[in-house]
Design a protein around this motif. Structure first.
Motif, mmCIF file in Angstrom:
data_model
loop_
_atom_site.group_PDB
_atom_site.id
_atom_site.type_symbol
_atom_site.label_atom_id
_atom_site.label_comp_id
_atom_site.label_asym_id
_atom_site.label_seq_id
_atom_site.Cartn_x
_atom_site.Cartn_y
_atom_site.Cartn_z
ATOM 1 N N VAL A 18 63.590 -62.313 -9.393
ATOM 2 C CA VAL A 18 63.908 -61.009 -9.993
ATOM 3 C C VAL A 18 64.150 -60.021 -8.854
ATOM 4 O O VAL A 18 63.204 -59.531 -8.243
ATOM 5 N N LYS A 58 66.608 -64.535 -18.008
ATOM 6 C CA LYS A 58 67.932 -64.283 -18.554
ATOM 7 C C LYS A 58 68.711 -63.675 -17.396
ATOM 8 O O LYS A 58 68.180 -62.823 -16.688
ATOM 9 N N ASN A 98 70.991 -61.353 -15.228
ATOM 10 C CA ASN A 98 71.112 -59.908 -15.391
ATOM 11 C C ASN A 98 71.970 -59.318 -14.282
ATOM 12 O O ASN A 98 71.821 -59.679 -13.116
ATOM 13 N N SER A 99 72.835 -58.388 -14.651
ATOM 14 C CA SER A 99 73.776 -57.850 -13.667
ATOM 15 C C SER A 99 73.123 -56.884 -12.675
ATOM 16 O O SER A 99 73.701 -56.559 -11.660
ATOM 17 N N VAL A 100 71.914 -56.429 -12.953
ATOM 18 C CA VAL A 100 71.238 -55.530 -12.012
ATOM 19 C C VAL A 100 70.356 -56.319 -11.052
ATOM 20 O O VAL A 100 70.435 -56.165 -9.839
ATOM 21 N N LEU A 101 69.488 -57.169 -11.610
ATOM 22 C CA LEU A 101 68.456 -57.815 -10.795
ATOM 23 C C LEU A 101 68.675 -59.304 -10.560
ATOM 24 O O LEU A 101 67.818 -59.972 -10.000
ATOM 25 N N ILE A 152 66.154 -61.476 -15.217
ATOM 26 C CA ILE A 152 65.141 -60.616 -15.812
ATOM 27 C C ILE A 152 64.200 -61.515 -16.619
ATOM 28 O O ILE A 152 64.620 -62.530 -17.158
ATOM 29 N N GLU A 206 54.354 -55.121 -11.982
ATOM 30 C CA GLU A 206 55.373 -54.705 -12.944
ATOM 31 C C GLU A 206 56.550 -55.688 -13.033
ATOM 32 O O GLU A 206 57.031 -55.995 -14.113
ATOM 33 N N TYR A 207 57.012 -56.205 -11.888
ATOM 34 C CA TYR A 207 58.214 -57.050 -11.945
ATOM 35 C C TYR A 207 57.967 -58.394 -12.621
ATOM 36 O O TYR A 207 58.900 -59.103 -12.953
ATOM 37 N N ARG A 257 60.501 -58.096 -19.822
ATOM 38 C CA ARG A 257 61.150 -56.853 -20.215
ATOM 39 C C ARG A 257 61.751 -56.964 -21.603
ATOM 40 O O ARG A 257 62.320 -56.006 -22.114
ATOM 41 N N PHE A 258 61.704 -58.126 -22.171
ATOM 42 C CA PHE A 258 62.289 -58.319 -23.487
ATOM 43 C C PHE A 258 61.427 -59.357 -24.193
ATOM 44 O O PHE A 258 61.309 -60.482 -23.729
ATOM 45 N N ILE A 259 60.784 -58.941 -25.276
ATOM 46 C CA ILE A 259 59.877 -59.843 -25.978
ATOM 47 C C ILE A 259 60.433 -60.112 -27.369
ATOM 48 O O ILE A 259 60.769 -59.179 -28.098
#
Lengths: 74, 411
Positions: B324, B352, B354-357, B360, B387-388, B392-394
């Motif tokens: 991540v 999943k 992810n275009s940012v990290l 995710i 935190e990381y 982020r999606f449950i």
């Protein structure tokens, strides 16, 4: 706009942060809302789930207005 | 004033002179380093080197639970010792400090934590020699100004720190700053070198400025992302861009142009590829808790591009670690934490893209307590995990998706 606000507030709530009352096109995701990279990543997932568009695919967006543009352009 | 450290974010500037003053004034030493302030961390590391004392580096965002599990205690004040002044002679010059650090003996060691394969982060110990094998100290590097874009308690950050420290360079904090502050820092302090993850660079886009002063950009910590790197070139026209491979166990090992890594002749006897798996000889490693007999399997799957010289390309990681934004997350560790919540019968953690990290963390949960919602789970996990590592999606499901062999499916 309301929908975007709900998504932003869900992300804030999930991190135990305070909701925001209003947003407009110029609201900056990082400076005004205080999103960090993890929050931005979560935002992409939630918007993609709802609108089927990856808002960061071609670089980072910084404001609420830019998100709306990406969703509309789809 | 010769600058040692600057941080626009917290409005801090520290000269080498002030650093020396702070070091000379030190009266106590604690082997546990658990700070969020970059300068405090750097000063703590230097003090441990001067005293040749062991140092245990904890991430400032470790939860109390994690610290307790990793070290067996949650308060480190009882470990504070009074420094014997004979062990800490007064140092008045920068060069004196650097040459003393260069002569650090083999007894000094630093402990870092890396995502372990069994669920808990594992300890990795490094000596001065194992950390600094790849530090380049030359006349040419004297005037380098480093943009510090890694977490200071992780291996990549430590290596950048030593590269800058041993060359007497200035260190400018970039990690965790907003893009505007990053750009201001690069300009204001004339940064020449930046080493960071692809995620760090991605978060800077769009870059509408040009930074001619930067001569070297290093990318590492995640799979190389050609698209990201191509976009860097216009903003850093005078910069050479290199890709490095490093692990917490071994530090920086290989550098690449594009995505093909070349093993240097002097490294060849310490690297082997068998069945497309990359092995590193124990000579190159820090000391981990598990003794390594001869060869260490990195868990990386590679494809050989040429035999002589040995060149390869990474295909994938064999193990289940999720990357991540440059941080490795072990899904088993996250699942274990979620399973301790009342009202949950099963959980599957997966990545999943992810275009940012890059990736995710997401999870599927089977719950039997109707009142349990995402916010409650997340707020509990905040007391357990960094935190990381928190999903982020449950998604709540009736039954987990499994592979045909009955194993929990990761992707």
């Amino acid at each position: 706009m309301e929908r975007i606000k709900t998504i932003i507030n869900t992300i804030l709530k999930n991190r135990g942060k305070k909701d925001i009352d209003s947003i407009d096109e110029n609201t900056n995701l990082r400076d005004d809302i205080g999103f960090d990279s993890l929050d931005l990543a979560e935002l992409t997932v939630r918007i993609e789930a709802e609108y089927d568009v990856d808002i960061f695919e071609n670089g980072i967006v910084n404001t609420v207005g830019e998100i709306l543009q990406k969703i509309e352009r789809k | 004033m010769e600058l040692f450290f600057a941080d626009i974010g917290s409005n801090t500037t520290i000269s080498w002179k002030e650093l020396l003053k702070d070091l000379n004034r030190s009266t106590t030493y604690n082997p546990y380093c658990y700070h969020s302030d970059f300068y405090e961390i750097f000063k703590h590391i230097i003090l441990s080197l001067l005293l040749e004392e062991e140092l245990i580096l904890l991430d400032s965002d470790f939860s109390d639970e994690e610290v307790d599990k990793l070290t067996g205690c949650s308060n480190f004040s009882s470990f504070t010792k009074i420094i014997d002044p004979r062990k800490l002679p007064v140092i008045s010059l920068k060069n004196e400090l650097i040459s003393k650090i260069k002569n650090t003996g083999p007894q000094w060691n630093i402990t870092l934590f890396t995502s372990g394969t069994t669920g808990m982060p594992k300890k990795v110990k490094h000596t001065f020699q194992s950390l600094n094998r790849f530090v380049k100290i030359t006349e040419k590097n004297t005037d380098d100004v480093w943009g510090f874009a890694y977490n200071p308690t992780h291996i990549a950050g430590i290596q950048v720190f030593f590269q800058a420290l041993l060359n007497g360079n200035s260190i400018i904090r970039l990690f965790g700053l907003s893009p505007d502050l990053v750009f201001n820092s690069i300009e204001q302090y004339g940064i020449t070198h930046i080493s960071a993850t692809p995620t760090f660079y991605r978060l800077l886009y769009p870059i509408n400025k040009i930074f001619p002063n930067v001569v070297r950009i290093t990318v590492g910590g995640e799979k190389f992302d050609e698209k990201t790197i191509d976009k860097l070139k216009p903003a850093f026209p005078n910069s050479k861009i290199t890709n490095v491979y490093a692990s917490t166990e071994a530090g920086t090992l290989f550098a690449a142009k594009g995505d093909v890594f070349t093993v240097k002749a002097e490294m060849e006897e310490f690297v082997k590829i068998e069945n497309n798996q990359l092995f590193i000889h124990k000579y190159m490693m820090g000391l981990t808790e598990n003794k390594i007999n001869g060869w260490y399997n990195t868990g990386d799957i590679v494809e050989i591009v040429s035999e002589n010289p040995l060149q390869f390309r990474f295909v994938s990681r064999k193990n289940e670690m999720i990357n991540v934004g440059g941080y490795k997350v072990n899904p088993n560790e996250v699942e274990e934490a979620i399973r301790t919540i009342n009202g949950i019968s099963d959980v599957r953690v997966f990545a999943k893209s992810n275009s940012v990290l890059g990736n995710i963390i997401c999870c599927e949960i089977v719950k039997f307590d109707e009142n349990l919602d995402e916010a409650k789970i997340r707020s509990f996990l905040q007391t357990q995990l960094q935190e990381y590592k928190i999903p982020r999606f449950i998604k709540f499901v009736n039954e987990l998706s499994t592979t045909r062999t009955g194993k929990i499916k990761r992707n």
